[in-house]
Design a protein around this motif. Structure first.
Motif, PDB file in Angstrom:
ATOM      1  N   VAL A  66       0.832  -1.206   0.000  1.00  0.00           N
ATOM      2  CA  VAL A  66       0.000   0.000   0.000  1.00  0.00           C
ATOM      3  C   VAL A  66       0.866   1.255   0.000  1.00  0.00           C
ATOM      4  CG1 VAL A  66      -1.712   1.309   1.305  1.00  0.00           C
ATOM      5  CG2 VAL A  66      -1.910  -1.175   1.140  1.00  0.00           C
ATOM      6  N   GLU A  67       1.947   1.254   0.768  1.00  0.00           N
ATOM      7  CA  GLU A  67       2.812   2.421   0.854  1.00  0.00           C
ATOM      8  C   GLU A  67       3.381   2.779  -0.524  1.00  0.00           C
ATOM      9  OE1 GLU A  67       3.083  -0.289   2.703  1.00  0.00           O
ATOM     10  OE2 GLU A  67       2.237   0.477   4.584  1.00  0.00           O
ATOM     11  N   THR A  68       3.698   1.764  -1.313  1.00  0.00           N
ATOM     12  CA  THR A  68       4.239   1.988  -2.652  1.00  0.00           C
ATOM     13  C   THR A  68       3.180   2.609  -3.558  1.00  0.00           C
ATOM     14  OG1 THR A  68       5.737   0.099  -2.423  1.00  0.00           O
ATOM     15  CG2 THR A  68       5.277   0.870  -4.672  1.00  0.00           C
ATOM     16  N   MET A  69       1.943   2.145  -3.420  1.00  0.00           N
ATOM     17  CA  MET A  69       0.867   2.600  -4.314  1.00  0.00           C
ATOM     18  C   MET A  69       0.363   3.996  -3.974  1.00  0.00           C
ATOM     19  SD  MET A  69      -1.390  -0.842  -5.006  1.00  0.00           S
ATOM     20  CE  MET A  69      -1.905  -1.053  -3.285  1.00  0.00           C
ATOM     21  N   GLN A  70       0.792   4.543  -2.859  1.00  0.00           N
ATOM     22  CA  GLN A  70       0.365   5.901  -2.507  1.00  0.00           C
ATOM     23  C   GLN A  70       0.967   6.953  -3.434  1.00  0.00           C
ATOM     24  OE1 GLN A  70       1.386   6.077   1.658  1.00  0.00           O
ATOM     25  NE2 GLN A  70      -0.645   5.351   2.296  1.00  0.00           N
ATOM     26  N   THR A  71       1.990   6.567  -4.162  1.00  0.00           N
ATOM     27  CA  THR A  71       2.622   7.462  -5.131  1.00  0.00           C
ATOM     28  C   THR A  71       2.577   6.810  -6.509  1.00  0.00           C
ATOM     29  OG1 THR A  71       4.126   8.304  -3.436  1.00  0.00           O
ATOM     30  CG2 THR A  71       4.710   8.721  -5.741  1.00  0.00           C
ATOM     31  N   LEU A  72       2.128   7.553  -7.504  1.00  0.00           N
ATOM     32  CA  LEU A  72       2.098   7.025  -8.866  1.00  0.00           C
ATOM     33  C   LEU A  72       3.514   7.053  -9.427  1.00  0.00           C
ATOM     34  CD1 LEU A  72      -1.156   8.718 -10.228  1.00  0.00           C
ATOM     35  CD2 LEU A  72      -0.828   6.291  -9.694  1.00  0.00           C
ATOM     36  N   ASP A  73       4.118   5.892  -9.478  1.00  0.00           N
ATOM     37  CA  ASP A  73       5.505   5.774  -9.919  1.00  0.00           C
ATOM     38  C   ASP A  73       5.587   4.820 -11.107  1.00  0.00           C
ATOM     39  OD1 ASP A  73       8.265   4.004  -9.480  1.00  0.00           O
ATOM     40  OD2 ASP A  73       8.529   6.166  -9.192  1.00  0.00           O
ATOM     41  N   ILE A  74       6.419   5.141 -12.077  1.00  0.00           N
ATOM     42  CA  ILE A  74       6.528   4.353 -13.295  1.00  0.00           C
ATOM     43  C   ILE A  74       6.974   2.924 -13.017  1.00  0.00           C
ATOM     44  CG2 ILE A  74       8.901   5.047 -13.772  1.00  0.00           C
ATOM     45  CD1 ILE A  74       6.072   4.451 -16.362  1.00  0.00           C
ATOM     46  N   GLY A  75       7.721   2.721 -11.940  1.00  0.00           N
ATOM     47  CA  GLY A  75       8.248   1.394 -11.636  1.00  0.00           C
ATOM     48  C   GLY A  75       7.166   0.360 -11.396  1.00  0.00           C
ATOM     49  N   TRP A  76       6.300   0.617 -10.413  1.00  0.00           N
ATOM     50  CA  TRP A  76       5.285  -0.387 -10.108  1.00  0.00           C
ATOM     51  C   TRP A  76       4.186  -0.435 -11.154  1.00  0.00           C
ATOM     52  CZ3 TRP A  76       0.119   0.746  -8.927  1.00  0.00           C
ATOM     53  CH2 TRP A  76      -0.196   2.050  -8.537  1.00  0.00           C
ATOM     54  N   ILE A  77       3.943   0.676 -11.854  1.00  0.00           N
ATOM     55  CA  ILE A  77       2.941   0.668 -12.926  1.00  0.00           C
ATOM     56  C   ILE A  77       3.446  -0.160 -14.108  1.00  0.00           C
ATOM     57  CG2 ILE A  77       1.676   2.103 -14.567  1.00  0.00           C
ATOM     58  CD1 ILE A  77       1.706   4.335 -12.448  1.00  0.00           C
ATOM     59  N   ALA A  78       4.743  -0.028 -14.425  1.00  0.00           N
ATOM     60  CA  ALA A  78       5.330  -0.842 -15.501  1.00  0.00           C
ATOM     61  C   ALA A  78       5.292  -2.323 -15.130  1.00  0.00           C
ATOM     62  CB  ALA A  78       6.762  -0.399 -15.774  1.00  0.00           C
ATOM     63  N   TRP A  79       5.497  -2.616 -13.841  1.00  0.00           N
ATOM     64  CA  TRP A  79       5.404  -4.003 -13.361  1.00  0.00           C
ATOM     65  C   TRP A  79       3.990  -4.540 -13.581  1.00  0.00           C
ATOM     66  CZ3 TRP A  79       6.881  -8.622 -11.928  1.00  0.00           C
ATOM     67  CH2 TRP A  79       6.141  -9.364 -11.005  1.00  0.00           C
ATOM     68  N   LEU A  80       2.980  -3.740 -13.266  1.00  0.00           N
ATOM     69  CA  LEU A  80       1.595  -4.166 -13.497  1.00  0.00           C
ATOM     70  C   LEU A  80       1.336  -4.417 -14.977  1.00  0.00           C
ATOM     71  CD1 LEU A  80      -0.625  -1.940 -11.147  1.00  0.00           C
ATOM     72  CD2 LEU A  80       0.070  -4.319 -10.833  1.00  0.00           C
ATOM     73  N   TYR A  81       1.845  -3.511 -15.827  1.00  0.00           N
ATOM     74  CA  TYR A  81       1.649  -3.701 -17.269  1.00  0.00           C
ATOM     75  C   TYR A  81       2.277  -5.018 -17.720  1.00  0.00           C
ATOM     76  CZ  TYR A  81       1.747  -3.277 -22.296  1.00  0.00           C
ATOM     77  OH  TYR A  81       1.574  -3.540 -23.635  1.00  0.00           O
ATOM     78  N   ALA A  82       3.476  -5.302 -17.260  1.00  0.00           N
ATOM     79  CA  ALA A  82       4.170  -6.521 -17.672  1.00  0.00           C
ATOM     80  C   ALA A  82       3.382  -7.763 -17.252  1.00  0.00           C
ATOM     81  CB  ALA A  82       5.575  -6.554 -17.074  1.00  0.00           C
ATOM     82  N   VAL A  83       2.882  -7.767 -16.014  1.00  0.00           N
ATOM     83  CA  VAL A  83       2.116  -8.916 -15.536  1.00  0.00           C
ATOM     84  C   VAL A  83       0.806  -9.046 -16.308  1.00  0.00           C
ATOM     85  CG1 VAL A  83       0.920  -9.930 -13.556  1.00  0.00           C
ATOM     86  CG2 VAL A  83       3.149  -8.840 -13.245  1.00  0.00           C
ATOM     87  N   ASN A  84       0.107  -7.922 -16.517  1.00  0.00           N
ATOM     88  CA  ASN A  84      -1.139  -7.961 -17.279  1.00  0.00           C
ATOM     89  C   ASN A  84      -0.896  -8.496 -18.688  1.00  0.00           C
ATOM     90  OD1 ASN A  84      -2.646  -6.914 -15.167  1.00  0.00           O
ATOM     91  ND2 ASN A  84      -2.456  -4.795 -15.862  1.00  0.00           N
ATOM     92  N   ALA A  85       0.169  -8.023 -19.319  1.00  0.00           N
ATOM     93  CA  ALA A  85       0.468  -8.453 -20.689  1.00  0.00           C
ATOM     94  C   ALA A  85       0.769  -9.950 -20.737  1.00  0.00           C
ATOM     95  CB  ALA A  85       1.638  -7.651 -21.248  1.00  0.00           C
ATOM     96  N   ILE A  86       1.550 -10.426 -19.781  1.00  0.00           N
ATOM     97  CA  ILE A  86       1.888 -11.854 -19.750  1.00  0.00           C
ATOM     98  C   ILE A  86       0.643 -12.698 -19.501  1.00  0.00           C
ATOM     99  CG2 ILE A  86       3.121 -13.624 -18.425  1.00  0.00           C
ATOM    100  CD1 ILE A  86       5.341 -11.502 -17.995  1.00  0.00           C
TER     101      ILE A  86
END
Length: 344
Positions: A66-86
């Motif tokens: 949750v602490e990570t998601m409190q800030t919109l950061d390219i790192g964790w968003i790119a991770w979500l995209y990669a998992v969604n794509a896979i």
């Protein structure tokens, strides 16, 4: 498996089930308790259970703290995209490989006897339906899916969405979980009717309807505007008493849940003599006729609004009658305009 025990095939090789498409008995009046009880397992198995389980798995192994998601950061968003794509590649690809590449059940239970790979069409990028559909899925579909997912998780993490815990509010969240498919159905019908208006159909929804003979990769092949409207079903959880897992379930129900309606087969053969119903017939008829079956038959909205087609001869007659009445209205309107112009 002999598919002719379940349906018929015409001279073109197109297959149709013996039984017409039916709407769920959940909203039929008067209520038929036995019919609802008989239908109820289909509400959960297999599809809804798969999408709910995928949401739980995401929360357990994919979604960052949750602490990570409190800030919109390219790192964790790119991770979500990669998992969604896979996950899309694996889930959609499994149906594509089984049914369309290896053709393990040939054209048994296939509504349209032809396979998209057999035909070139200038409506598609590179004149190939699969190439076009895959590119649109990953370039636009998964991107917008991830953007909505990240925005909603950020909203939950910062207290902008009502986050209830399962420990303190089990019954409230159980109720919300139960109505996730109903929320999707209502949302899908409304936005689907909207994008069938002439302007939006021409510039937006026609992209999806290029796939008259849909296949798994057609599921999320849409214009970016339609992706935003369709996957925007997750935004209901900004106002519902909810939980991030249920928001993910709502999003997965739309994203992964587009597959059953577009596989192009009525039943998928699993193992020896085992069949899974796709429940795709109503939506296949929408791709075939364009102006019927805007919903997925969980709520009988098409029956209520006069756009239901069950695939029977009677349904065909009703559809043709709607077309005839509409042509008469258009002809009458044109005649009035011509009379008015002549009078001037």
């Amino acid at each position: 498996m002999d598919d002719l025990k379940f349906g018929t095939r015409n001279k073109r090789g197109d297959w149709a089930p013996n039984q017409p498409a039916e709407t769920a008995p959940l909203f039929a009046f008067p209520l038929r308790l036995m019919a609802i009880l008989k239908w109820l397992p289909h509400y959960f198995f297999p599809w809804n259970t798969i999408f709910a389980a995928s949401a739980v798995a995401y929360w357990a192994w994919v979604i960052p703290p949750v602490e990570t998601m409190q800030t919109l950061d390219i790192g964790w968003i790119a991770w979500l995209y990669a998992v969604n794509a896979i996950c899309v590649l694996l889930f959609y690809g499994a149906f594509e490989v089984h049914l369309y590449v290896l053709k393990r059940q040939e054209n048994r239970f296939k509504y349209n006897g032809k396979f998209p790979s057999e035909q070139k069409n200038k409506a598609f990028w590179f004149e190939r339906q699969n190439v076009d559909n895959m590119l649109r899925t990953f370039l636009s579909g998964v991107t917008i899916w991830t953007a909505i997912e990240a925005a909603m998780l950020w909203a939950f993490a910062n207290g902008y969405a009502p986050w209830l815990s399962f420990a303190e509010h089990p019954w409230t969240l159980a109720l919300v979980a139960l109505v996730v498919p109903i929320i999707h159905e209502f949302h899908f019908f409304c936005i689907h009717r909207l994008i069938h208006t002439p302007f939006l159909y021409k510039w937006v929804h026609s992209v999806h309807h290029n796939s008259v003979n849909p296949s798994p990769w057609s599921s999320l092949s849409m214009h970016p505007v339609e992706h935003l409207l369709y996957l925007g079903t997750a935004f209901y959880h900004l106002i519902l008493p909810s939980n991030p897992i249920l928001m993910l379930y709502q999003l997965h129900y739309a994203g992964f849940g587009a597959i059953p309606g577009h596989v192009g087969f009525d039943k998928v053969e699993i193992g020896r003599g085992k069949l899974i119903d796709s429940h795709a017939y109503a939506h296949y008829l929408h791709h075939k006729y364009f102006e019927v079956n805007y919903g997925d038959a969980l709520i009988p909205l098409d029956k209520w609004f006069g756009t239901w087609h069950d695939g029977s001869a009677e349904g065909e007659a009703q559809m043709q009658e709607r077309y005839r009445r509409r042509k008469e209205k258009l002809a009458a309107r044109k005649a009035r305009l011509e009379v008015g112009e002549a009078a001037e």
